[in-house]
Design a protein around this motif. Structure first.
Motif, short mmCIF file in Angstrom:
data_model
loop_
_atom_site.label_atom_id
_atom_site.label_comp_id
_atom_site.label_asym_id
_atom_site.label_seq_id
_atom_site.Cartn_x
_atom_site.Cartn_y
_atom_site.Cartn_z
N ASP A 142 0.80 -1.27 0.03
CA ASP A 142 0.11 -0.16 -0.03
C ASP A 142 1.02 1.32 0.24
OD1 ASP A 142 -2.31 -1.63 0.09
OD2 ASP A 142 -2.47 -1.44 2.09
N LEU A 143 1.94 1.04 0.90
CA LEU A 143 2.89 2.53 0.80
C LEU A 143 3.47 2.60 -0.49
CD1 LEU A 143 4.10 4.55 2.58
CD2 LEU A 143 5.85 2.67 3.13
N ILE A 144 4.06 1.51 -1.32
CA ILE A 144 4.44 1.87 -2.55
C ILE A 144 3.38 2.40 -3.30
CG2 ILE A 144 5.24 0.49 -4.49
CD1 ILE A 144 6.72 -1.46 -2.58
N ALA A 145 2.16 1.90 -3.49
CA ALA A 145 1.11 2.58 -4.49
C ALA A 145 0.85 4.01 -3.80
CB ALA A 145 -0.26 1.84 -4.03
N ILE A 146 0.97 4.39 -2.64
CA ILE A 146 0.63 5.71 -2.46
C ILE A 146 1.84 6.53 -2.82
CG2 ILE A 146 0.39 7.07 -0.39
CD1 ILE A 146 -1.11 4.94 1.10
N GLU A 147 2.86 6.18 -2.61
CA GLU A 147 4.07 6.76 -3.03
C GLU A 147 4.24 7.21 -4.65
OE1 GLU A 147 7.41 4.64 -1.49
OE2 GLU A 147 7.67 5.67 0.41
N HIS A 148 3.80 6.07 -5.21
CA HIS A 148 3.74 6.28 -6.56
C HIS A 148 2.63 7.24 -7.24
CE1 HIS A 148 1.95 5.14 -10.73
NE2 HIS A 148 3.11 4.76 -10.86
N SER A 153 1.33 12.76 -8.99
CA SER A 153 0.81 14.20 -8.69
C SER A 153 1.93 15.15 -8.79
CB SER A 153 -0.05 14.04 -7.39
OG SER A 153 0.84 13.77 -6.36
N LYS A 154 2.93 14.76 -8.26
CA LYS A 154 4.10 15.71 -7.99
C LYS A 154 4.66 16.14 -9.56
CE LYS A 154 7.57 17.95 -6.10
NZ LYS A 154 8.24 18.77 -7.29
N ASN A 155 4.70 15.04 -10.33
CA ASN A 155 5.09 15.26 -11.95
C ASN A 155 4.03 16.18 -12.57
OD1 ASN A 155 7.48 13.77 -11.58
ND2 ASN A 155 6.46 12.01 -12.31
N LEU A 156 3.00 15.85 -12.28
CA LEU A 156 1.51 16.64 -12.88
C LEU A 156 1.86 18.18 -12.35
CD1 LEU A 156 -0.94 16.53 -14.66
CD2 LEU A 156 -2.36 15.97 -12.62
N TYR A 157 2.22 18.42 -11.08
CA TYR A 157 2.26 19.38 -10.60
C TYR A 157 3.27 20.43 -11.33
CZ TYR A 157 3.28 23.44 -7.10
OH TYR A 157 3.51 24.63 -6.58
N ASP A 158 4.54 19.70 -11.61
CA ASP A 158 5.64 20.54 -12.17
C ASP A 158 5.11 21.05 -13.50
OD1 ASP A 158 7.00 20.42 -9.72
OD2 ASP A 158 8.05 18.54 -10.55
N LEU A 159 4.46 20.09 -14.23
CA LEU A 159 3.94 20.09 -15.85
C LEU A 159 2.98 21.24 -15.70
CD1 LEU A 159 4.29 19.52 -18.78
CD2 LEU A 159 2.51 17.79 -18.33
N ARG A 182 -1.37 18.10 -2.72
CA ARG A 182 -1.65 18.36 -1.05
C ARG A 182 -2.18 17.22 -0.63
NH1 ARG A 182 -5.00 18.88 2.36
NH2 ARG A 182 -6.48 18.76 1.07
N PHE A 183 -3.23 16.74 -1.12
CA PHE A 183 -3.89 15.59 -0.83
C PHE A 183 -2.68 14.31 -0.71
CE2 PHE A 183 -6.11 11.63 -2.09
CZ PHE A 183 -6.86 11.43 -1.00
N GLN A 184 -2.27 14.17 -1.94
CA GLN A 184 -1.41 12.90 -2.05
C GLN A 184 -0.18 12.93 -1.03
OE1 GLN A 184 -1.94 10.50 -3.78
NE2 GLN A 184 -3.55 11.11 -4.95
#
Length: 412
Positions: A142-148, A153-159, A182-184
């Motif tokens: 679950d932690l791996i999926a959440i980090e993914h 979301s971070k990559n989308l934020y930067d773009l 923020r949510f992620q």
């Protein structure tokens, strides 16, 4: 006229006659009373000894048996019937060697039930531990999926940030992008904290489970060891003695069925008459005769418990000489109670039973005259003479059973 004649007095006449008779009778009575009672005895029927001036030492002699210096009992840990016997009494055995096997079906069944229950508990504990491990694995997934999701979301934020700065992306889409990041981020933070707490709790539980499993394993090992108690083994190396189990006979728990003698030295055990209890102490020295040679021994233990009028004494060999001894050999132990001193001594004899050492017949020519004496210490050979006799005098030492009333013995 008639003349009066004086009457004769016969009283004096009778007196003169009776007096000698009375004196003779008194002499005879006196002689019969004062005359010493005598008895005729043949020399061949008596024993005559000479009073000596010789060395006297206070010692006693008793029998002692050779036993190993150290022994250990073979005890039955689990009762049962003898199923097999592997060695014979008297055999040399090694530590751990099988001696006999017992069998008790009820105890065997009980062991099997206990073993099954313990194995089942161990399996349940291992299953609980496996469930905790799987739970940790699922949390990690679950932690791996959440980090993914957070990285997406971070990559989308930067773009979108670049597109928003170039006014290509609308403000509404940009705000959604910021909110999603923020949510992620918060989600990932909460999950990480939860996973950390879960791992810590699981580690504690796994540690407790491991302790329980170790305890169960130990219990199982003890149980399996106890099952081996039906097999009677030698606790030490040595010679087997007093080992006489009977096939089919049932022996109870705690019973001793034999002894192993450690063949590293011997000692002597003796049963001594209680009369000598106050005369024997630790450290006293004595000797035994071994192959015609005197061997020194010393008392190491006195067990003062009286049984059937006797007590037990232990002695050790103090000689450095190597002795080829065997268990069960018997020795006459001469134990010295005093040092040698030169004094007047009298050979022991049966006369003491009737006189208690207070009088004796002293030989004077062809007569044995009764005389009061005083005796002191004694040993198996002599009495110590304290008074009434001199060295060189001859005395009768055989039984006085028939002479107790006589005062003079006429030796024929």
């Amino acid at each position: 006229m008639d003349t009066i004649l004086p009457r004769k007095n016969n009283k004096n006449k009778y007196l003169f006659i009776a007096l000698p008779l009375f004196l003779v009778f008194g002499f005879l009575v006196y002689s019969s009373v004062t005359k010493k009672r005598s008895l005729n005895v043949k020399r061949a029927e008596i024993t005559i000894k000479t009073v000596e001036n010789n060395f006297f030492e206070d010692f006693i002699v008793f029998q002692a048996k050779v036993t190993p210096l150290n022994s250990i009992l073979i005890n039955i840990t689990e009762g049962g019937a003898v199923q097999e016997i592997y060695v014979e009494n008297g055999a040399m055995v090694k530590k751990g060697q099988a001696l006999a096997r017992l069998y008790n079906p009820n105890t065997e069944l009980n062991y099997m039930q206990q073993e099954t229950a313990i194995i089942e508990q161990i399996n349940n504990l291992n299953k609980s531990k496996l469930d905790l491990r799987n739970q940790e694995l699922n949390l990690a997934k679950d932690l791996i999926a959440i980090e993914h999701d957070y990285l997406d979301s971070k990559n989308l934020y930067d773009l979108n940030k670049k597109l928003f700065e170039q006014e290509i992306l609308s403000k509404n889409e940009w705000e959604k992008t910021v909110e999603n990041l923020r949510f992620q981020k918060e989600r990932m933070k909460i999950i990480k904290e939860s996973v950390t707490k879960e791992k810590r709790a699981n580690q504690i539980q796994i540690g407790q489970l491991n302790q329980s499993i170790a305890f169960m394993d130990k219990s199982l090992g003890i149980l399996r060891t106890n099952k081996q108690h039906f097999l009677i083994s030698a606790p030490l190396s040595g010679r087997l003695s007093s080992f006489e189990p009977i096939l089919g006979k049932t022996y109870i728990q705690g019973l001793s069925i034999g002894t192993i003698d450690v063949m590293k030295g011997y000692k002597l055990l003796a049963d001594v008459d209680e009369f000598y209890l106050n005369k024997i102490t630790d450290g006293q020295k004595g000797t035994v005769d071994f192959n015609g040679k005197p061997i020194r021994v010393q008392i190491t233990k006195v067990i003062p418990e009286i049984k059937s009028g006797r007590f037990v004494v232990e002695l050790n060999f103090t000689s450095s000489e190597s002795l080829n001894l065997q268990q069960g050999l018997s020795f006459g132990v001469k134990l010295n109670l005093s040092e040698k001193t030169k004094t007047v001594v009298l050979s022991k004899g049966s006369f003491y039973e009737e006189t208690n050492g207070k009088w004796i017949f002293v030989v004077n020519g062809s007569k044995g005259e009764r005389r009061a004496i005083k005796l002191g210490k004694e040993n198996p050979l002599y009495y110590e003479v304290l008074g009434g006799l001199k060295a060189g005098e001859k005395v009768i030492t055989s039984s006085y059973k028939d002479y107790k009333r006589a005062e003079i013995l006429n030796l024929e």
